[in-house]
Design a protein around this motif. Structure first.
Motif, PDB file in Angstrom:
ATOM      1  N   UNK A  10       0.838  -1.289   0.037  1.00 52.93           N
ATOM      2  CA  UNK A  10       0.031   0.317  -0.006  1.00 52.93           C
ATOM      3  C   UNK A  10       0.988   1.176  -0.065  1.00 52.93           C
ATOM      4  N   UNK A  11       1.845   1.242   0.610  1.00 51.73           N
ATOM      5  CA  UNK A  11       3.107   2.133   0.631  1.00 51.73           C
ATOM      6  C   UNK A  11       4.398   1.838   0.148  1.00 51.73           C
ATOM      7  N   UNK A  12       4.441   0.609  -0.853  1.00 53.07           N
ATOM      8  CA  UNK A  12       5.352   0.255  -1.240  1.00 53.07           C
ATOM      9  C   UNK A  12       6.509   0.042  -0.176  1.00 53.07           C
ATOM     10  N   UNK A  13       6.124  -0.780   0.970  1.00 53.15           N
ATOM     11  CA  UNK A  13       7.028  -1.270   1.879  1.00 53.15           C
ATOM     12  C   UNK A  13       7.668   0.061   2.459  1.00 53.15           C
ATOM     13  N   UNK A  14       6.925   0.848   2.454  1.00 51.74           N
ATOM     14  CA  UNK A  14       7.163   2.276   3.481  1.00 51.74           C
ATOM     15  C   UNK A  14       7.942   3.469   2.469  1.00 51.74           C
ATOM     16  N   UNK A  15       8.100   3.124   1.345  1.00 47.35           N
ATOM     17  CA  UNK A  15       8.677   3.996   0.288  1.00 47.35           C
ATOM     18  C   UNK A  15       8.040   5.376   0.213  1.00 47.35           C
ATOM     19  N   UNK A  16       6.724   5.420   0.080  1.00 42.58           N
ATOM     20  CA  UNK A  16       5.772   6.516   0.313  1.00 42.58           C
ATOM     21  C   UNK A  16       5.837   7.383   1.473  1.00 42.58           C
ATOM     22  N   UNK A  17       6.349   6.905   2.379  1.00 40.75           N
ATOM     23  CA  UNK A  17       6.476   7.646   3.609  1.00 40.75           C
ATOM     24  C   UNK A  17       7.896   7.896   4.281  1.00 40.75           C
ATOM     25  N   UNK A  18       8.712   7.950   3.270  1.00 36.24           N
ATOM     26  CA  UNK A  18       9.978   8.104   3.615  1.00 36.24           C
ATOM     27  C   UNK A  18      10.648   9.308   4.231  1.00 36.24           C
ATOM     28  N   UNK A  19      11.494   9.261   5.075  1.00 37.09           N
ATOM     29  CA  UNK A  19      12.169  10.359   5.923  1.00 37.09           C
ATOM     30  C   UNK A  19      13.701  10.569   5.317  1.00 37.09           C
ATOM     31  N   UNK A  20      14.077  11.525   5.075  1.00 37.67           N
ATOM     32  CA  UNK A  20      15.422  11.718   4.550  1.00 37.67           C
ATOM     33  C   UNK A  20      15.916  13.061   5.438  1.00 37.67           C
ATOM     34  N   UNK A  21      17.337  12.767   5.723  1.00 40.73           N
ATOM     35  CA  UNK A  21      18.233  13.668   6.566  1.00 40.73           C
ATOM     36  C   UNK A  21      19.481  13.764   5.810  1.00 40.73           C
ATOM     37  N   UNK A  22      19.930  14.979   5.551  1.00 42.02           N
ATOM     38  CA  UNK A  22      21.248  15.398   5.066  1.00 42.02           C
ATOM     39  C   UNK A  22      21.891  16.067   5.968  1.00 42.02           C
ATOM     40  N   UNK A  23      23.280  15.717   6.111  1.00 41.30           N
ATOM     41  CA  UNK A  23      24.096  16.226   7.264  1.00 41.30           C
ATOM     42  C   UNK A  23      25.430  16.659   6.688  1.00 41.30           C
ATOM     43  N   UNK A  24      25.930  17.659   7.093  1.00 39.54           N
ATOM     44  CA  UNK A  24      27.277  18.122   6.787  1.00 39.54           C
ATOM     45  C   UNK A  24      27.859  18.301   8.067  1.00 39.54           C
ATOM     46  N   UNK A  25      29.392  17.845   7.994  1.00 36.97           N
ATOM     47  CA  UNK A  25      30.030  17.705   9.368  1.00 36.97           C
ATOM     48  C   UNK A  25      31.444  18.081   8.981  1.00 36.97           C
ATOM     49  N   UNK A  26      32.256  18.940   9.752  1.00 39.38           N
ATOM     50  CA  UNK A  26      33.524  19.286   9.690  1.00 39.38           C
ATOM     51  C   UNK A  26      34.373  19.177  10.825  1.00 39.38           C
ATOM     52  N   UNK A  27      35.509  18.989  11.064  1.00 43.07           N
ATOM     53  CA  UNK A  27      36.382  18.979  12.077  1.00 43.07           C
ATOM     54  C   UNK A  27      37.364  20.274  12.075  1.00 43.07           C
ATOM     55  N   UNK A  28      37.470  21.056  12.679  1.00 44.41           N
ATOM     56  CA  UNK A  28      38.127  22.521  12.760  1.00 44.41           C
ATOM     57  C   UNK A  28      39.444  22.103  13.388  1.00 44.41           C
ATOM     58  N   UNK A  29      39.256  21.475  14.767  1.00 40.72           N
ATOM     59  CA  UNK A  29      40.421  20.857  15.307  1.00 40.72           C
ATOM     60  C   UNK A  29      40.558  19.534  15.744  1.00 40.72           C
ATOM     61  N   UNK A  30      41.644  18.898  15.935  1.00 43.95           N
ATOM     62  CA  UNK A  30      41.632  17.444  16.436  1.00 43.95           C
ATOM     63  C   UNK A  30      40.823  17.142  17.523  1.00 43.95           C
ATOM     64  N   UNK A  31      39.995  16.336  17.503  1.00 43.61           N
ATOM     65  CA  UNK A  31      39.323  15.781  18.546  1.00 43.61           C
ATOM     66  C   UNK A  31      37.643  16.753  18.839  1.00 43.61           C
ATOM     67  N   UNK A  32      37.844  17.517  17.902  1.00 47.57           N
ATOM     68  CA  UNK A  32      36.549  18.384  18.008  1.00 47.57           C
ATOM     69  C   UNK A  32      35.663  18.560  16.581  1.00 47.57           C
ATOM     70  N   UNK A  33      34.628  18.410  16.396  1.00 47.81           N
ATOM     71  CA  UNK A  33      33.639  18.375  15.289  1.00 47.81           C
ATOM     72  C   UNK A  33      32.345  18.871  15.671  1.00 47.81           C
TER      73      UNK A  33
END
Length: 302
Positions: A97-120
């Motif tokens: 009915x929802x093509x195994x959940x495809x019609x109700x999908x949730x998407x997240x896009x994340x950008x991540x960067x480390x400026x210093x060692x041990x910190x992000x």
């Protein structure tokens, strides 16, 4: 009738017995621990074999920033830039009915960067409740011959932009926010097996008493997660988060996830099954819907 909290989606009843699934998941985690003590592999990932690795420290306990939904003690190296795409389909019980959940999908896009060692730091946007999030992660200790554990601090702030002021006329700007803080403690027990605990605090500013039996803005949880490497490029992952503050009669369940990590060059593909559609900490720790669904994370480092 409501008190302040994020807007929550309607619930479904799982066709899978959640009690049995949780028992099997706990047995699976225990089996990983036992296997780690009776087997060993000499093959290490080429990334970890790099001569630049400081041999005074143990190799990383996890290969991705998350075990599944739960944050891991993995840290970005200084100057590394990550693109992380997370996708969660709808409940499998809905079938075609929802093509195994495809019609109700949730998407997240994340950008991540480390400026210093041990910190992000990271910024993200998730389609679930149209949530924007910012987070920070700091390494406090690293496993070595003198230190038995990796210890990392993590904190995030989420902002729900889907709440309609016409439905909640008394809504204030701060009502859209929720927060989470975690202390991540992991240990690499062998070349194959790593385990982590994650005491967690979650704050939600908006709560809906039409859904919940009582208001509880501040909640505490304990997360458990493990990784067992089955080949040079693949590992089995599992996690479970127990919410210690959830009131009796709540429609939400404790979050779990289990799946497979596949590493290919600069990518890590995480294929998983979980009972939470949100990938943000306040969402999956406090508001796991209960119905099992399929999802994946794609991690790319530049």
């Amino acid at each position: 009738r409501f008190v302040r909290r994020i807007k929550i989606r309607s619930m479904y009843h799982s066709i899978i017995n959640p009690t049995m699934l949780k028992k099997h998941l706990l047995i699976f985690c225990a089996s990983l621990f036992v296997l780690s003590n009776v087997t060993a592999q000499d093959d290490l990932l080429s990334e970890l074999d790099d001569d630049s690795v400081d041999t005074s420290y143990e190799l990383p306990a996890f290969k991705a920033m998350k075990i599944g939904n739960l944050q891991s003690t993995k840290m970005a190296d200084k100057g590394d830039f990550y693109l992380i795409v997370s996708h969660r389909f709808g409940a499998l019980k809905e079938g075609f009915d929802t093509f195994l959940g495809l019609d109700e999908a949730n998407t997240k896009i994340q950008l991540l960067y480390s400026f210093w060692e041990g910190v992000q730091f990271s910024l993200s946007r998730e389609s679930y409740n149209r949530t924007f999030a910012a987070s920070a992660k700091v390494r406090l200790a690293r496993q070595s011959s003198k230190m038995p554990f990796n210890i990392v601090g993590y904190t995030t702030i989420n902002r729900n932009t889907l709440i309609d002021e016409t439905i909640f006329p008394a809504l204030e700007s701060n009502d859209r926010n929720s927060y989470a803080t975690q202390l991540l403690v992991s240990r690499r027990f062998s070349e194959n097996f790593s385990f982590q605990i994650a005491p967690t605090y979650v704050r939600e500013n908006l709560q809906n008493l039409n859904i919940l039996p009582e208001a509880n803005h501040n909640q505490f949880a304990m997360g458990f997660g493990g990784r067992y490497k089955i080949s040079k490029r693949m590992s089995l992952n599992a996690e479970y988060v127990y919410n210690m503050s959830r009131p009796d009669g709540s429609p939400f369940d404790n979050s779990y996830a289990f799946g497979l990590d596949i590493e290919t060059g600069g990518h890590v593909f995480q294929l998983l099954f979980t009972n939470a559609q949100s990938t943000n900490e306040p969402g999956f720790i406090n508001n796991a819907e209960g119905d099992i669904l399929f999802g994946f994370n794609i991690v790319r480092v530049f």
